[in-house]
Enzyme design. Structure first.
Site, mmCIF file in Angstrom:
data_model
loop_
_atom_site.group_PDB
_atom_site.id
_atom_site.type_symbol
_atom_site.label_atom_id
_atom_site.label_comp_id
_atom_site.label_asym_id
_atom_site.label_seq_id
_atom_site.Cartn_x
_atom_site.Cartn_y
_atom_site.Cartn_z
ATOM 1 N N CYS A 135 0.629 -1.037 -0.072
ATOM 2 C CA CYS A 135 -0.042 -0.026 -0.033
ATOM 3 C C CYS A 135 0.909 1.016 0.002
ATOM 4 C CB CYS A 135 -0.784 -0.146 1.332
ATOM 5 S SG CYS A 135 -1.992 1.326 1.139
ATOM 6 N N CYS A 138 -0.518 4.133 2.097
ATOM 7 C CA CYS A 138 -0.432 3.943 3.621
ATOM 8 C C CYS A 138 1.001 4.264 4.100
ATOM 9 C CB CYS A 138 -0.786 2.611 3.846
ATOM 10 S SG CYS A 138 -2.350 1.776 3.359
ATOM 11 N N ASP A 139 1.915 3.476 3.146
ATOM 12 C CA ASP A 139 3.346 3.533 3.594
ATOM 13 C C ASP A 139 4.345 4.468 2.939
ATOM 14 O OD1 ASP A 139 2.514 1.798 5.536
ATOM 15 O OD2 ASP A 139 2.887 0.131 4.183
#
Ligand code: FAD
Ligand code: NAP
Length: 314
Positions: A135, A138-139
């Site tokens: 992701c 997300c990261d």
């Protein structure tokens, strides 16, 4: 507990649209079972530019944000439960949840989507969440100003590589062939992005690192030559597996007919081989795997569920 008119399993674009159309179309007792926050996998996407009528740079999260409230306005209930199994006895479906509870329903619309696949290289599981990710939204921020690797050659890999190229100093795109299965304009953008290096005809061999996390990825090309790419982050986007586990019965068989890839066989009305059970979105055969088509499936299934329940109870 009263029997639901319709149980919706999954709260992605398919499930939410089914929720909107069933409740607005007259079914009074409808619950959507979604194990997390509604919105589905598109909420992990950094950009969506092909949802009709929605223009400008928006994220998947922005797109999906208003959907749950719109459904709730018409009476859809959301139960945050992980559903483990759906069974049918006579005309009644039973929905079993991980917490041990169960709920009966006259009809079921399932739209549990799909989940990111692992690429299968050495160290991938050990370093998952410690430098290996599926992701970018997300990261990606953890690697601001640093170099990262993206693995894959489909729409997701290319779009997420473009996203990461805006945050990171450099992106190595590792793909096992020299052509991509992605939209032409995305390939064009990729080729015009100066800080993306294409590492083609190559597969990841091993991700390595230390107690703090990943320090690099060794890749191997078609001639067997290896190359170590020293990066703290590796993002894999190598496709998805259908989430069909809830349809597996106690004896190991599936509740309805499936194809050999584990996708639910439906007709153009989203009807499965079991009456009253409809399957939608990414989990069905021949799914275009798009938000707009998943939403369309949800609407079609909802209209069918309304007719089915009407006939069953009247
Ligand atoms: P999903 O979105 O997968 O939703 C399924 C839901 O079911 C999830 O919320 C999950 O938590 C829930 N669920 C699963 N199992 C259970 C269970 N046992 N119990 C309870 N709940 C459960 N499409 C586009 O049109 N344009 C794009 O630009 C685009 N970009 C993408 C970028 C990325 C990074 C990814 C991963 C996908 C992208 N897609 C895009 C594809 C799109 O996201 C999917 O086609 C769409 O989300 C499918 O919707 P769905 O409702 O079928 O399933
Ligand atoms: P995908 O289209 O299945 O692509 C997966 C990629 O990973 C392929 O390039 C594949 O290589 C590669 N791959 C598979 N297994 C691998 C392994 N073990 N090691 C290394 N590489 C591996 O998956 P996706 O990109 O996630 O897309 C899924 C669906 O969602 C598609 O239908 C896509 O069009 C859709 N989607 C659409 C959009 C959009 O419309 N903008 C955005 C994202 C996703 P090969 O090419 O050699 O097979």
């Amino acid at each position: 507990m009263s029997i639901l008119d319709c149980a919706i399993i999954g709260g992605g674009p398919a499930g939410l649209t089914a929720g909107l159309y069933t409740t607005r179309g007259g079914l009074e007792n409808v619950t959507m079972f979604e194990k997390g926050m509604p919105g589905g996998q598109i909420t992990n996407s950094s950009e969506i530019e092909n949802y009709p009528g929605v223009t400008g740079e928006i994220t998947g999260m922005d797109l999906m944000m208003p959907w749950p409230a719109q459904c709730q306005k018409f009476g859809l209930k959301h139960d945050m439960l992980n559903i483990t199994r759906v069974s049918k006895s006579g005309d009644i479906f039973t929905i079993y949840a991980e917490d041990g509870t169960s709920q009966d329903a006259h009809s079921v619309i399932i739209g549990t989507g799909s989940s990111p696949r692992r690429a299968g290289f050495t160290g991938e599981d050990d370093f998952f969440g410690r430098g290996v990710s599926t992701c970018a939204t997300c990261d990606g921020f953890f690697y601001k100003g640093k170099e990262v690797v993206v693995v894959g050659g489909g729409d997701t890999a290319l779009e997420e590589a473009l996203y990461l190229a805006k945050i990171c100093s450099k992106v190595y795109l590792v793909h096992r062939r020299d052509t991509f299965r992605s939209a032409p304009n995305t390939i064009e953008r990729l080729k015009n992005t100066r800080n993306i290096e294409l590492v083609l005809n190559s597969v990841p061999d091993e991700v390595y690192g230390d107690a703090a996390g990943v320090t690099g990825l060794r890749v191997k090309n078609r001639d067997g030559e290896t190359r170590n790419i020293e990066v703290p982050g590796v993002f894999t986007f190598v496709g998805n597996d259908v989430n069909n586990q809830t349809l597996i019965q106690e004896d190991g068989s599936f509740l309805c007919d499936m194809n050999e890839q584990g996708q639910v066989i439906v007709d153009i009305s989203m009807k499965t081989s079991v009456s009253g059970l409809f399957a939608t979105g990414d989990m069905r055969i021949a799914a275009p795997k798009q938000v707009v088509s998943a939403a369309g499936d949800g609407a079609v299934a909802a209209l069918q569920a309304i007719s089915y329940v009407d006939e069953l109870l009247n």
